[in-house]
Design a protein around this motif. Structure first.
Motif, short mmCIF file in Angstrom:
data_model
loop_
_atom_site.label_atom_id
_atom_site.label_comp_id
_atom_site.label_asym_id
_atom_site.label_seq_id
_atom_site.Cartn_x
_atom_site.Cartn_y
_atom_site.Cartn_z
N ARG A 1 0.72 -1.33 -0.15
CA ARG A 1 0.12 0.09 -0.03
C ARG A 1 0.89 1.08 0.04
O ARG A 1 0.57 2.26 -0.62
CB ARG A 1 -0.93 0.01 1.16
CG ARG A 1 -1.80 1.13 1.37
CD ARG A 1 -2.84 1.23 2.42
NE ARG A 1 -3.61 -0.26 2.39
CZ ARG A 1 -4.60 -0.33 1.79
NH1 ARG A 1 -5.18 0.68 1.02
NH2 ARG A 1 -5.39 -1.51 1.63
N ASP B 1 1.77 10.99 2.51
CA ASP B 1 0.55 10.54 2.76
C ASP B 1 1.10 9.18 3.59
O ASP B 1 -0.01 8.76 4.28
CB ASP B 1 -0.55 9.90 1.70
CG ASP B 1 -1.12 11.40 1.10
OD1 ASP B 1 -1.07 12.35 1.83
OD2 ASP B 1 -1.72 11.24 -0.03
N ALA C 1 -1.03 5.91 10.32
CA ALA C 1 -1.73 6.41 11.71
C ALA C 1 -3.21 5.81 11.57
O ALA C 1 -3.63 5.40 12.74
CB ALA C 1 -1.77 7.82 11.74
N PHE C 2 -3.77 5.85 10.40
CA PHE C 2 -4.99 5.06 10.73
C PHE C 2 -5.17 3.67 10.87
O PHE C 2 -6.07 3.22 11.31
CB PHE C 2 -5.79 5.69 9.30
CG PHE C 2 -6.36 7.09 9.48
CD1 PHE C 2 -6.85 7.55 10.48
CD2 PHE C 2 -5.85 7.86 8.11
CE1 PHE C 2 -7.23 9.06 10.26
CE2 PHE C 2 -6.33 9.30 8.12
CZ PHE C 2 -7.03 9.57 9.25
N LYS C 3 -4.20 2.86 10.40
CA LYS C 3 -4.18 1.47 10.50
C LYS C 3 -3.83 1.31 11.94
O LYS C 3 -4.76 0.62 12.71
CB LYS C 3 -2.82 0.90 9.88
CG LYS C 3 -2.88 0.84 8.48
CD LYS C 3 -3.71 -0.11 8.03
CE LYS C 3 -4.17 0.09 6.26
NZ LYS C 3 -4.93 1.24 6.27
N LEU D 1 -4.92 3.47 14.42
CA LEU D 1 -6.25 3.74 15.04
C LEU D 1 -7.05 2.67 14.97
O LEU D 1 -8.00 2.21 16.23
CB LEU D 1 -6.79 5.17 14.45
CG LEU D 1 -7.85 5.51 14.91
CD1 LEU D 1 -7.72 6.11 16.30
CD2 LEU D 1 -8.89 6.76 14.33
N GLY D 2 -7.23 1.83 13.98
CA GLY D 2 -7.92 0.74 13.76
C GLY D 2 -7.70 -0.19 14.77
O GLY D 2 -8.57 -0.76 15.37
N GLU E 1 -5.76 -0.02 17.70
CA GLU E 1 -5.89 0.57 18.81
C GLU E 1 -7.47 0.44 19.36
O GLU E 1 -7.54 0.03 20.64
CB GLU E 1 -5.64 1.86 18.99
CG GLU E 1 -3.93 2.27 18.90
CD GLU E 1 -3.71 3.53 18.94
OE1 GLU E 1 -2.52 3.92 18.77
OE2 GLU E 1 -4.51 4.50 18.85
N ALA F 1 2.52 8.81 6.45
CA ALA F 1 2.07 8.77 7.92
C ALA F 1 0.71 8.84 8.45
O ALA F 1 0.15 8.14 9.19
CB ALA F 1 2.63 10.11 8.47
N ARG F 2 -0.08 9.10 7.45
CA ARG F 2 -1.46 9.14 7.43
C ARG F 2 -1.94 7.83 7.25
O ARG F 2 -2.91 7.28 8.30
CB ARG F 2 -2.09 10.01 6.19
CG ARG F 2 -3.52 10.67 6.42
CD ARG F 2 -3.90 11.45 5.10
NE ARG F 2 -3.15 12.49 4.86
CZ ARG F 2 -3.43 13.53 5.28
NH1 ARG F 2 -4.26 14.01 6.13
NH2 ARG F 2 -2.39 14.59 5.05
N VAL F 3 -1.63 7.11 6.22
CA VAL F 3 -2.02 5.85 6.31
C VAL F 3 -1.63 4.81 7.59
O VAL F 3 -2.26 4.22 7.96
CB VAL F 3 -1.12 5.17 5.01
CG1 VAL F 3 -1.31 3.66 4.99
CG2 VAL F 3 -1.77 5.81 3.74
#
Lengths: 197, 197
Positions: free
Chosen positions: A147, A155, A161-163, A165-166, A168, A157-159
């Motif tokens: 990915r 982008d 960070a959201f992984k 978050l999920g 967590e 860091a964004r990718v």
DNA sequence: CCTACCATGTAAGACGTTACATGATTGG
DNA sequence: CCAATCATGTAACGTCTTACATGGTAGG
């Protein structure tokens, strides 16, 4: 309905076969959303019939084939509609809470076994999710690398960070379940189990 | 399969009709396990066919009837086997975690809306469960009063404590979901959303 | 009389699980 | 040649949701 979007999310990083996808459901995404092969293959066929993906038959050896799927523009649009749209929440259905609420009918050993099992179950899940979090931080999963390879560097860091978050959310969940069951065990002590009958 | 035991748990405190049970699923037990009437009536018929409960047709007015169900010894044994037996855990399937893990594809407004909705949803659930906890403490629900009426006084504390335990799990869950989504919102701030494209 | 509540379902379809079923290829 | 892995499904069954469908009774 989430299965469809989990599959689209994986296919959007590059073409894959049902078997490729199934393996992801055994490992990475499978920690967020589980699905067996018997559900994946038919769903891919349905998605193809709906025009969201297209499959290409590929030769493998002399007699075998495999079907490589890729996302169509319609599939991409559908995915974006999902990620940008509202999530519908299912009504709560918690077997463990239900059982806990009626635990007065259980004998002592069973009540303790229930809470012990609960702790063991969520500790198992917790270990998997924490391991996955570490792999995410280290960019150590094949899917994540794939990915990031198709994502502009700004982008990344964004990718990641959201992984995080999920996963967590699941880690928090597991910790809460363990803490709750431990409180339940202390409650059994306080209630002076087993002195019934 | 839990529906069956939720129904048995309610019927064990005294005979009830499908309609009586359905009302409980809209209020007390419904906070732990939801089921619509279209599931309850057929399930009662199946349980009767399986010999777990027995229904008695009662006259109501001149033409109408209602069917009052009570638990048979076989039903009681089945219930005790459930409460004393192991719980089987379903694989994780968390739409919100799944969506969060792929939120990089969403635009800023949608990402925030998702997390705001998540908070609103779980705050709604939390309010209901906390209210139910208060009612449990005050012995304020009809079902609980009915149950305590058929329970020896020395077991009252036990019964109430387990009801609390069941609901506390859900309260913990809701609080964790809210805290997680709030962390998600702060993450969006940190990531400097929306500066894409 | 009329409204709120009592009372009980059927039907279609989506979603998910478990078991069954088969065969080819690749690497050692 | 053999084992691990690649590859793709079907069938039966159970659960759950949503929508549809109907009618009686009790109290004001």
């Amino acid at each position: 309905m989430s299965l469809r979007y989990a599959l689209l999310a994986l296919l959007r990083v590059g073409p894959k076969s049902g078997y490729d996808l199934q393996k992801q459901f055994d490992t990475s995404v499978g920690h967020l959303w589980h699905a067996p092969d018997s559900q994946i293959y038919p769903e891919l066929r349905k998605m193809e019939a709906a025009g969201l993906i297209e499959g290409e038959e590929q030769v493998r050896g002399t007699r075998a084939t495999r079907r490589l799927y890729h996302v169509t523009p319609a599939g991409d649009a559908d995915y974006l509609a999902w990620i940008n749209g509202p999530l519908s929440y299912a009504r709560v259905r918690e077997p463990a809470s239900l059982k806990a609420a009626y635990l007065e009918a259980a004998d002592e050993a069973s009540a303790r076994a229930f809470l012990d099992d609960h702790i063991a179950h969520w500790q198992g899940e917790l270990a998997q999710w924490e391991a996955e979090l570490e792999r995410v931080d280290a960019h150590g999963t094949p899917m994540l690398r794939e990915r990031l390879a198709v994502t502009p560097p700004e982008d990344h860091a964004r990718v990641v960070a959201f992984k995080r978050l999920g996963y967590e959310n699941l880690v928090d969940r597991a910790r809460a379940e363990i803490a709750w069951a431990e409180r339940g065990l202390r409650l059994l002590d306080e209630l002076g189990y087993p002195p019934r009958g």
